[in-house]
Scaffold this motif. Structure first.
Motif, PDB file in Angstrom:
ATOM      1  N   TRP A   1      -5.700  -1.511   1.131  1.00 28.56           N
ATOM      2  CA  TRP A   1      -6.478  -2.114   2.212  1.00 28.56           C
ATOM      3  C   TRP A   1      -6.308  -1.269   3.465  1.00 28.56           C
ATOM      4  O   TRP A   1      -5.192  -0.902   3.828  1.00 28.56           O
ATOM      5  CB  TRP A   1      -5.988  -3.532   2.467  1.00 28.56           C
ATOM      6  CG  TRP A   1      -6.618  -4.229   3.635  1.00 28.56           C
ATOM      7  CD1 TRP A   1      -6.097  -4.380   4.893  1.00 28.56           C
ATOM      8  CD2 TRP A   1      -7.901  -4.852   3.668  1.00 28.56           C
ATOM      9  NE1 TRP A   1      -6.960  -5.072   5.693  1.00 28.56           N
ATOM     10  CE2 TRP A   1      -8.089  -5.377   4.965  1.00 28.56           C
ATOM     11  CE3 TRP A   1      -8.901  -5.027   2.706  1.00 28.56           C
ATOM     12  CZ2 TRP A   1      -9.237  -6.060   5.332  1.00 28.56           C
ATOM     13  CZ3 TRP A   1     -10.052  -5.711   3.076  1.00 28.56           C
ATOM     14  CH2 TRP A   1     -10.210  -6.215   4.370  1.00 28.56           C
TER      15      TRP A   1
ATOM     16  N   ASN B   1     -11.668 -11.039   4.067  1.00 28.52           N
ATOM     17  CA  ASN B   1     -10.275 -10.585   4.078  1.00 28.52           C
ATOM     18  C   ASN B   1      -9.843  -9.975   5.409  1.00 28.52           C
ATOM     19  O   ASN B   1      -8.709  -9.527   5.546  1.00 28.52           O
ATOM     20  CB  ASN B   1      -9.978  -9.598   2.941  1.00 28.52           C
ATOM     21  CG  ASN B   1      -8.500  -9.603   2.562  1.00 28.52           C
ATOM     22  OD1 ASN B   1      -7.910 -10.659   2.338  1.00 28.52           O
ATOM     23  ND2 ASN B   1      -7.882  -8.424   2.504  1.00 28.52           N
TER      24      ASN B   1
ATOM     25  N   GLU C   1      -6.720  -0.988   7.575  1.00 30.03           N
ATOM     26  CA  GLU C   1      -6.761  -1.855   8.764  1.00 30.03           C
ATOM     27  C   GLU C   1      -6.111  -1.113   9.926  1.00 30.03           C
ATOM     28  O   GLU C   1      -5.055  -0.491   9.758  1.00 30.03           O
ATOM     29  CB  GLU C   1      -6.000  -3.152   8.476  1.00 30.03           C
ATOM     30  CG  GLU C   1      -5.986  -4.153   9.607  1.00 30.03           C
ATOM     31  CD  GLU C   1      -5.331  -5.477   9.215  1.00 30.03           C
ATOM     32  OE1 GLU C   1      -4.697  -6.099  10.078  1.00 30.03           O
ATOM     33  OE2 GLU C   1      -5.469  -5.877   8.028  1.00 30.03           O
TER      34      GLU C   1
ATOM     35  N   TYR D   1       1.204  -6.627   1.903  1.00 28.65           N
ATOM     36  CA  TYR D   1       0.647  -5.328   2.281  1.00 28.65           C
ATOM     37  C   TYR D   1       1.809  -4.425   2.703  1.00 28.65           C
ATOM     38  O   TYR D   1       2.582  -4.768   3.609  1.00 28.65           O
ATOM     39  CB  TYR D   1      -0.314  -5.485   3.454  1.00 28.65           C
ATOM     40  CG  TYR D   1      -1.551  -6.314   3.162  1.00 28.65           C
ATOM     41  CD1 TYR D   1      -2.823  -5.749   3.250  1.00 28.65           C
ATOM     42  CD2 TYR D   1      -1.461  -7.668   2.821  1.00 28.65           C
ATOM     43  CE1 TYR D   1      -3.966  -6.502   3.010  1.00 28.65           C
ATOM     44  CE2 TYR D   1      -2.599  -8.427   2.573  1.00 28.65           C
ATOM     45  CZ  TYR D   1      -3.841  -7.837   2.669  1.00 28.65           C
ATOM     46  OH  TYR D   1      -4.973  -8.590   2.433  1.00 28.65           O
TER      47      TYR D   1
ATOM     48  N   THR E   1      -3.786   2.691   6.043  1.00 25.15           N
ATOM     49  CA  THR E   1      -4.062   2.213   4.704  1.00 25.15           C
ATOM     50  C   THR E   1      -2.763   1.690   4.098  1.00 25.15           C
ATOM     51  O   THR E   1      -1.753   2.408   4.068  1.00 25.15           O
ATOM     52  CB  THR E   1      -4.645   3.317   3.815  1.00 25.15           C
ATOM     53  OG1 THR E   1      -5.893   3.753   4.373  1.00 25.15           O
ATOM     54  CG2 THR E   1      -4.879   2.805   2.402  1.00 25.15           C
TER      55      THR E   1
ATOM     56  N   ARG F   1      -1.036  -2.721  -1.729  1.00 26.67           N
ATOM     57  CA  ARG F   1      -0.962  -4.182  -1.805  1.00 26.67           C
ATOM     58  C   ARG F   1      -0.333  -4.638  -3.116  1.00 26.67           C
ATOM     59  O   ARG F   1      -0.594  -4.079  -4.181  1.00 26.67           O
ATOM     60  CB  ARG F   1      -2.355  -4.799  -1.671  1.00 26.67           C
ATOM     61  CG  ARG F   1      -2.985  -4.593  -0.308  1.00 26.67           C
ATOM     62  CD  ARG F   1      -4.187  -5.507  -0.112  1.00 26.67           C
ATOM     63  NE  ARG F   1      -5.262  -5.192  -1.044  1.00 26.67           N
ATOM     64  CZ  ARG F   1      -6.339  -5.959  -1.200  1.00 26.67           C
ATOM     65  NH1 ARG F   1      -6.470  -7.086  -0.498  1.00 26.67           N
ATOM     66  NH2 ARG F   1      -7.282  -5.608  -2.061  1.00 26.67           N
TER      67      ARG F   1
END
Length: 239
Positions: A142, A220, A144, A170, A148, A151
């Protein structure tokens, strides 16, 4: 355990070191809208938490305005006075939340159940991944805030009281947990994301000084507001 779970545990101090300890204490300061929404605005705003690291047992106190403390296990919650007298007992505590929504008020014993399983999950992670019956698998990464994260999708067995059977951790490039997703089953399955901030080393184990929990959107992503729960932690000590 899969390789990412092992790497994450090692990055937080390692399972061998962690298993030398049997308990953990800390001081808490709570913020966020949840406590007033549940009719418990000041009850555990400033409190001490004590965890049994060998099995799921937690105590919080004081339950203001009294000096009472909680005794939490997944099977029963009791509120006791300083001399040990029980003033409130809740057997089968999870069943007492049937039909509850986000805005449904709690009793002190229900607050103790929520606070108990929440802090046991939070403060034993990521070592909880090595608990019997806990299954984890790596899923798609993921991205954000320009980073990166790998997960871990984790499934908890029924004998561990926690937010939901399935949760997601995460992991950053250093093996540290940065975000933790779940649904809060006992208050209408609302989707939430917890951010783990300001890591600190305590007796060779990496813990976190702040948690911030926000609503999680259907795509998400995480909403900027409202802050559901904030937890600031100090005075960590393992025994």
């Amino acid at each position: 355990m899969n390789s990412l779970a092992v790497r994450t545990i090692d990055a937080h101090g390692g399972l061998d070191r962690y298993r030398k300890f049997s308990s953990l204490t800390a001081r808490l300061h709570h913020t966020g809208l949840l406590w007033a929404l549940k009719g418990k605005a000041e009850v555990l705003t400033n409190a001490e938490v004590r965890l049994n690291l060998r099995q799921e047992e937690v105590s919080h106190g004081p339950f203001r305005p009294t000096q009472n403390r909680s005794r939490f296990t997944p099977e029963e919650v009791t509120i006791v006075t300083p001399d040990g007298t029980a003033v409130e007992t809740l057997p089968n505590p999870r069943g007492s939340f049937a039909g509850f929504a986000m805005e449904t008020p709690w009793s002190n014993a229900q607050l103790a159940y929520f606070a108990g399983y929440t802090m046991w999950t939070y403060l034993t992670a990521p070592f909880i991944l090595a608990q019997p019956g806990v299954v984890s698998e790596e899923v798609a990464p993921w991205s954000e805030a320009g980073q990166t994260w790998r997960r871990l999708r984790v499934t908890f067995p029924p004998d561990i009281a926690t937010h939901s059977r399935e949760q997601t951790f995460y992991i950053d490039e250093h093996g540290l947990v940065r975000r933790h997703d779940y649904e809060v089953e006992i208050q209408g399955n609302n989707a939430a994301a917890r951010y783990l901030l300001e890591p600190v080393e305590v007796q060779g184990i990496t813990l976190y000084s702040r948690f911030r929990i926000f609503p999680r959107n259907l795509d998400n992503t995480v909403a900027d507001a409202p802050l559901i729960v904030g937890v600031d932690l100090t005075d960590y000590h393992f025994k």
